[in-house]
Design an enzyme around this catalytic site. Structure first.
Site, PDB file in Angstrom:
ATOM      1  N   ASP A 204       0.915  -1.146   0.000  1.00  0.00           N
ATOM      2  CA  ASP A 204       0.000   0.000   0.000  1.00  0.00           C
ATOM      3  C   ASP A 204       0.949   1.189   0.000  1.00  0.00           C
ATOM      4  O   ASP A 204       1.542   1.518   1.032  1.00  0.00           O
ATOM      5  CB  ASP A 204      -0.884   0.020   1.250  1.00  0.00           C
ATOM      6  CG  ASP A 204      -1.885   1.165   1.185  1.00  0.00           C
ATOM      7  OD1 ASP A 204      -1.458   2.299   0.888  1.00  0.00           O
ATOM      8  OD2 ASP A 204      -3.077   0.937   1.411  1.00  0.00           O
ATOM      9  N   HIS A 205       1.121   1.808  -1.158  1.00  0.00           N
ATOM     10  CA  HIS A 205       2.254   2.744  -1.264  1.00  0.00           C
ATOM     11  C   HIS A 205       2.109   3.948  -0.329  1.00  0.00           C
ATOM     12  O   HIS A 205       3.089   4.620  -0.023  1.00  0.00           O
ATOM     13  CB  HIS A 205       2.520   3.150  -2.723  1.00  0.00           C
ATOM     14  CG  HIS A 205       1.618   4.221  -3.249  1.00  0.00           C
ATOM     15  ND1 HIS A 205       0.400   3.963  -3.801  1.00  0.00           N
ATOM     16  CD2 HIS A 205       1.767   5.566  -3.319  1.00  0.00           C
ATOM     17  CE1 HIS A 205      -0.163   5.092  -4.174  1.00  0.00           C
ATOM     18  NE2 HIS A 205       0.649   6.092  -3.899  1.00  0.00           N
ATOM     19  N   HIS A 267      -5.698   2.828   0.787  1.00  0.00           N
ATOM     20  CA  HIS A 267      -4.968   3.975   1.336  1.00  0.00           C
ATOM     21  C   HIS A 267      -5.736   4.680   2.457  1.00  0.00           C
ATOM     22  O   HIS A 267      -5.170   5.016   3.495  1.00  0.00           O
ATOM     23  CB  HIS A 267      -4.670   5.001   0.246  1.00  0.00           C
ATOM     24  CG  HIS A 267      -4.024   4.414  -0.978  1.00  0.00           C
ATOM     25  ND1 HIS A 267      -3.111   3.394  -0.916  1.00  0.00           N
ATOM     26  CD2 HIS A 267      -4.158   4.709  -2.294  1.00  0.00           C
ATOM     27  CE1 HIS A 267      -2.718   3.095  -2.150  1.00  0.00           C
ATOM     28  NE2 HIS A 267      -3.335   3.873  -2.997  1.00  0.00           N
TER      29      HIS A 267
HETATM   30  N1  LIG Z   1       0.123   2.384 -12.782  1.00  0.00           N
HETATM   31  C1  LIG Z   1      -0.136   2.923 -11.600  1.00  0.00           C
HETATM   32  O1  LIG Z   1      -0.133   4.153 -11.386  1.00  0.00           O
HETATM   33  C2  LIG Z   1      -0.410   2.045 -10.441  1.00  0.00           C
HETATM   34  C3  LIG Z   1      -0.456   0.679 -10.585  1.00  0.00           C
HETATM   35  N2  LIG Z   1      -0.676  -0.117  -9.500  1.00  0.00           N
HETATM   36  C4  LIG Z   1      -0.729  -1.565  -9.650  1.00  0.00           C
HETATM   37  O2  LIG Z   1       0.456  -2.033 -10.262  1.00  0.00           O
HETATM   38  C5  LIG Z   1       0.191  -3.147 -11.074  1.00  0.00           C
HETATM   39  C6  LIG Z   1       0.744  -2.902 -12.463  1.00  0.00           C
HETATM   40  O3  LIG Z   1       0.063  -1.830 -13.039  1.00  0.00           O
HETATM   41  P1  LIG Z   1       0.559  -1.116 -14.381  1.00  0.00           P
HETATM   42  O4  LIG Z   1       2.042  -1.046 -14.403  1.00  0.00           O
HETATM   43  O5  LIG Z   1      -0.221   0.123 -14.492  1.00  0.00           O
HETATM   44  O6  LIG Z   1       0.083  -2.148 -15.502  1.00  0.00           O
HETATM   45  P2  LIG Z   1       0.436  -2.123 -17.051  1.00  0.00           P
HETATM   46  O7  LIG Z   1      -0.768  -2.635 -17.759  1.00  0.00           O
HETATM   47  O8  LIG Z   1       0.995  -0.828 -17.471  1.00  0.00           O
HETATM   48  O9  LIG Z   1       1.618  -3.191 -17.191  1.00  0.00           O
HETATM   49  C7  LIG Z   1       1.392  -4.556 -17.210  1.00  0.00           C
HETATM   50  C8  LIG Z   1       2.689  -5.309 -17.325  1.00  0.00           C
HETATM   51  O10 LIG Z   1       2.390  -6.696 -17.299  1.00  0.00           O
HETATM   52  C9  LIG Z   1       2.918  -7.304 -18.496  1.00  0.00           C
HETATM   53  N3  LIG Z   1       1.985  -8.333 -18.950  1.00  0.00           N
HETATM   54  C10 LIG Z   1       0.656  -8.199 -19.185  1.00  0.00           C
HETATM   55  N4  LIG Z   1       0.147  -9.399 -19.519  1.00  0.00           N
HETATM   56  C11 LIG Z   1       1.178 -10.282 -19.503  1.00  0.00           C
HETATM   57  C12 LIG Z   1       1.291 -11.666 -19.730  1.00  0.00           C
HETATM   58  N5  LIG Z   1       0.241 -12.431 -20.062  1.00  0.00           N
HETATM   59  N6  LIG Z   1       2.492 -12.237 -19.619  1.00  0.00           N
HETATM   60  C13 LIG Z   1       3.587 -11.497 -19.305  1.00  0.00           C
HETATM   61  N7  LIG Z   1       3.547 -10.176 -19.078  1.00  0.00           N
HETATM   62  C14 LIG Z   1       2.349  -9.585 -19.163  1.00  0.00           C
HETATM   63  C15 LIG Z   1       3.062  -6.205 -19.510  1.00  0.00           C
HETATM   64  O11 LIG Z   1       4.072  -6.638 -20.414  1.00  0.00           O
HETATM   65  P3  LIG Z   1       4.043  -6.234 -21.968  1.00  0.00           P
HETATM   66  O12 LIG Z   1       4.306  -4.765 -21.946  1.00  0.00           O
HETATM   67  O13 LIG Z   1       5.133  -7.028 -22.564  1.00  0.00           O
HETATM   68  O14 LIG Z   1       2.666  -6.578 -22.460  1.00  0.00           O
HETATM   69  C16 LIG Z   1       3.486  -5.056 -18.588  1.00  0.00           C
HETATM   70  O15 LIG Z   1       4.855  -5.200 -18.290  1.00  0.00           O
HETATM   71  C17 LIG Z   1      -1.327  -3.353 -11.010  1.00  0.00           C
HETATM   72  O16 LIG Z   1      -1.604  -4.293 -10.012  1.00  0.00           O
HETATM   73  C18 LIG Z   1      -1.832  -1.998 -10.595  1.00  0.00           C
HETATM   74  O17 LIG Z   1      -3.073  -2.117  -9.909  1.00  0.00           O
HETATM   75  C19 LIG Z   1      -0.827   0.405  -8.242  1.00  0.00           C
HETATM   76  C20 LIG Z   1      -0.792   1.763  -8.026  1.00  0.00           C
HETATM   77  C21 LIG Z   1      -0.636   2.706  -9.108  1.00  0.00           C
HETATM   78  O1  LIG Z   2      -3.173   3.798  -5.780  1.00  0.00           O
HETATM   79  C1  LIG Z   2      -3.498   4.809  -6.357  1.00  0.00           C
HETATM   80  O2  LIG Z   2      -3.004   5.977  -5.920  1.00  0.00           O
HETATM   81  C2  LIG Z   2      -2.975   7.106  -6.773  1.00  0.00           C
HETATM   82  C3  LIG Z   2      -2.739   8.304  -5.864  1.00  0.00           C
HETATM   83  O3  LIG Z   2      -1.471   8.159  -5.291  1.00  0.00           O
HETATM   84  P1  LIG Z   2      -0.652   9.441  -4.821  1.00  0.00           P
HETATM   85  O4  LIG Z   2       0.588   8.876  -4.249  1.00  0.00           O
HETATM   86  O5  LIG Z   2      -0.447  10.281  -6.045  1.00  0.00           O
HETATM   87  O6  LIG Z   2      -1.528  10.140  -3.843  1.00  0.00           O
HETATM   88  C4  LIG Z   2      -4.258   7.267  -7.546  1.00  0.00           C
HETATM   89  O7  LIG Z   2      -4.129   8.311  -8.497  1.00  0.00           O
HETATM   90  C5  LIG Z   2      -4.550   5.986  -8.278  1.00  0.00           C
HETATM   91  O8  LIG Z   2      -5.812   6.092  -8.937  1.00  0.00           O
HETATM   92  C6  LIG Z   2      -4.582   4.820  -7.331  1.00  0.00           C
HETATM   93  O9  LIG Z   2      -4.655   3.606  -8.061  1.00  0.00           O
END
Ligand SMILES: NC(=O)C1=CN([C@@H]2O[C@H](COP(=O)(O)OP(=O)(O)OC[C@H]3O[C@@H](n4cnc5c(N)ncnc54)[C@H](OP(=O)(O)O)[C@@H]3O)[C@@H](O)[C@H]2O)C=CC1
Ligand SMILES: O=C1O[C@H](COP(=O)(O)O)[C@@H](O)[C@H](O)[C@H]1O
Length: 514
Positions: A204-205, A267
């Site tokens: 939970d960041h 959060h």
């Molecule tokens: N993005 C954000 O701001 C936040 C994200 N999170 C959490 O972090 C996690 C990741 O989110 P996010 O980075 O946004 O997700 P993305 O969709 O941007 O990235 C997904 C990643 O998973 C890989 N991937 C997807 N499907 C497969 C598969 N079948 N096999 C192998 N690799 C695969 C993709 O690889 P490829 O590119 O090769 O397809 C990519 O590296 C989630 O749980 C999200 O809830 C939490 C807080 C904030």
């Molecule tokens: O986990 C999440 O947090 C961000 C907000 O994070 P903050 O550190 O910028 O306050 C939120 O924008 C996003 O929707 C949510 O998945």
């Protein structure tokens, strides 16, 4: 080969990570990030690793193995990682430190559900052990869409990568841990089958933010607040996590999630536990988490009637944000025209225990509100008697303590003070503590602290399984009631302070201005 990283002399002695490092060494580790080409890895994880390297906080023997679906040679991955760090690092990268870190990065491409390919990952990890002259701890960071969490955890077991008697194996799991109570319980079952709880680090960041940890420092390092920190002196508490941004390009995720799952379940409930928990005996992970769980378990999951009375959901419409006209949620790419997903949630909760019974705790969060602010406002009761009322001291207001997590990190206490002059006229003034000016240093990003803590085996700032289940138990009845769609889905203009229905929810109290 050692990573060529030089500590930043300016930050030595001031930096909490460095001080932490002196206390608890970071063991030699190979960190595997699943989903390394994703948004989170690019914007947060890779830059966090760079900043740790910059501070000399990474262990001498450190490797990163990136895993994602696409095939690419390690050199290409290093170029991708370099670009991400250059774009998103909180400090401009130093070429020597960056090259040193990139040299420790490796890449293995395969689909997460392709179990035999985990053999290639295993071979890479073994090779890194061999190159380093001995086994390294292994941390697996699941930065993938949540549907892959059980897939990867299961495959790690099948590949025999979940246990090694000689080193520590840990699994760091991103949020969301489940999408409701049932799915969280079933994910937990899979995880339990593969790892012991001590191996699991649920992210939970918000817990990695300095200012969030400061809630504990503030409460438990200052004697003066403890006597008033209860129902006898505190009238109400408001927790706000307002964002000015919309959902960006995350429609696919967000429309299935909504504000309640996205921010309240994790959060905001974490912030609530930190404000309401009893002082732990020590700052050990389980002692702290035991106290937090007690708070969550003292919040009775709302009945359908309470959901009707104590919650508000809303969706943003078009408006003006930062001086520019912006579309509403329904006009956003990827959002179905008839979406009923809430982008705003407000609720009233109560912690039913000796310390807090009868104190309303109001939570609100939303996208595209007037400004970004995360804060906890603790409203004290009014003084019981005002001796100088006849002197026109009408400006007396009950004290309010505001802990601001972002963007103006600090603490502010409102006090009644005499207006200079002959009569006894009072008006509120603020006593302020500001992080930036008090410490004159930039706070590390949350993910820096969390990655380092996971490598050290320090779990205090991670959510334990009973905590996450207790969080879902509170939220689940609200999700179910809202899914029936019998409650109104209010609207609010982008750039505004939120829906008027939320003002009715909190009345006769008032939300702090945004
Ligand atoms: N993005 C954000 O701001 C936040 C994200 N999170 C959490 O972090 C996690 C990741 O989110 P996010 O980075 O946004 O997700 P993305 O969709 O941007 O990235 C997904 C990643 O998973 C890989 N991937 C997807 N499907 C497969 C598969 N079948 N096999 C192998 N690799 C695969 C993709 O690889 P490829 O590119 O090769 O397809 C990519 O590296 C989630 O749980 C999200 O809830 C939490 C807080 C904030
Ligand atoms: O986990 C999440 O947090 C961000 C907000 O994070 P903050 O550190 O910028 O306050 C939120 O924008 C996003 O929707 C949510 O998945």
């Amino acid at each position: 080969m050692a990573v060529d990283v030089k500590p930043d002399p300016q930050s030595l002695g001031e930096n909490p990570l460095i001080e932490g490092l002196e206390r608890l060494p970071v063991p030699a580790t190979t960190l595997t990030i699943f989903g390394v080409t994703g948004d989170l890895a690019h914007r947060k994880l890779l830059p966090a690793l760079y900043n740790l390297a910059h501070e000399g906080a990474l262990p001498e023997r450190f490797n990163l193995v990136g895993v994602a679906r696409r095939e690419m040679p390690t050199d290409e991955f290093r170029a991708v990682a370099k670009a991400a760090i250059e774009k998103f690092s909180r400090r401009p990268p130093d070429a020597t430190v960056l090259e040193g870190l990139l040299g420790r990065m490796h890449y293995v491409g395969f689909s997460f559900d392709d179990v035999p390919s985990y053999g290639r990952l295993s071979a890479t990890l073994d090779q890194l052990d061999e190159d380093g002259g001995g086994k390294l701890n292994r941390n697996y960071y699941l930065s993938t869409a949540p549907e892959y969490f059980p897939v990867i955890v299961g495959a790690l077991k099948e590949a025999g990568l979940n246990y090694d008697p000689d080193v520590d194996i840990r699994c760091i799991i991103e949020k969301p841990f489940g999408t409701d109570l049932e799915s969280a319980l079933s994910l937990q079952q899979v995880v339990d089958h593969v790892f012991r709880e001590q191996q699991v680090y649920r992210i939970d960041h918000y817990l990695g933010k300095e200012t969030v940890q400061n809630v504990m420092a503030f409460r438990f390092a200052n004697f003066m607040f403890e006597p008033v920190w209860n129902r006898n002196y505190i009238e109400s508490i408001q927790i706000t996590a307002a964002e000015d941004i919309g959902i960006g390009s995350r429609a696919g995720y967000y429309d299935k999630s909504g504000a309640l799952r996205d921010l309240v379940q994790n959060h905001m409930l974490q912030l609530l536990t930190l404000v309401c928990m009893e002082p732990p005996g020590t700052f050990e992970a389980d002692k702290v988490r035991d106290e937090k769980v007690k708070v969550l378990q003292a919040i009775t999951p709302p009945t359908p009637e309470e959901v009707r009375r104590d919650t508000v959901r809303a969706q943003y419409t078009a408006g003006v944000e930062g001086g520019e006209e912006v579309a509403g949620y329904l006009g956003t790419d990827g959002v179905p025209d008839d979406s009923r997903t809430e982008t705003y949630a407000a609720l009233r909760l109560e912690v039913h225990n000796w310390r807090w019974a009868g104190v309303p705790i109001f939570l609100r969060t939303g996208k595209r509100l007037a400004r970004k602010v995360t804060e906890i406002a603790v409203q004290l009761k009014p003084v019981p008697h005002l001796a100088f009322q006849s002197h026109g001291s009408v400006g007396v207001k009950p004290n309010q303590l505001v802990l601001t997590m972002q963007p103006n990190e600090g603490v502010s206490l409102s006090l009644g003070a005499k207006i200079p002059g002959s009569s006894m006229r009072i008006r509120p003034v603020n006593m302020e503590f500001n992080y930036g000016s008090a410490f004159m240093s930039q706070s590390p990003e949350a993910y820096e602290r969390l990655i380092l803590d996971a490598m050290r085996g320090e779990a205090t700032l991670f959510t334990r399984s009973d905590e996450v289940i207790a969080q879902w138990s509170i939220i689940d009845p609200i999700l179910k009631a809202w899914a029936e769609d019998t409650e109104p889905l209010h609207t609010y203009a982008s750039g505004s302070g939120g829906p008027t229905a939320a003002d009715d929810l909190i009345a006769p109290h008032r939300w702090r201005g945004l």
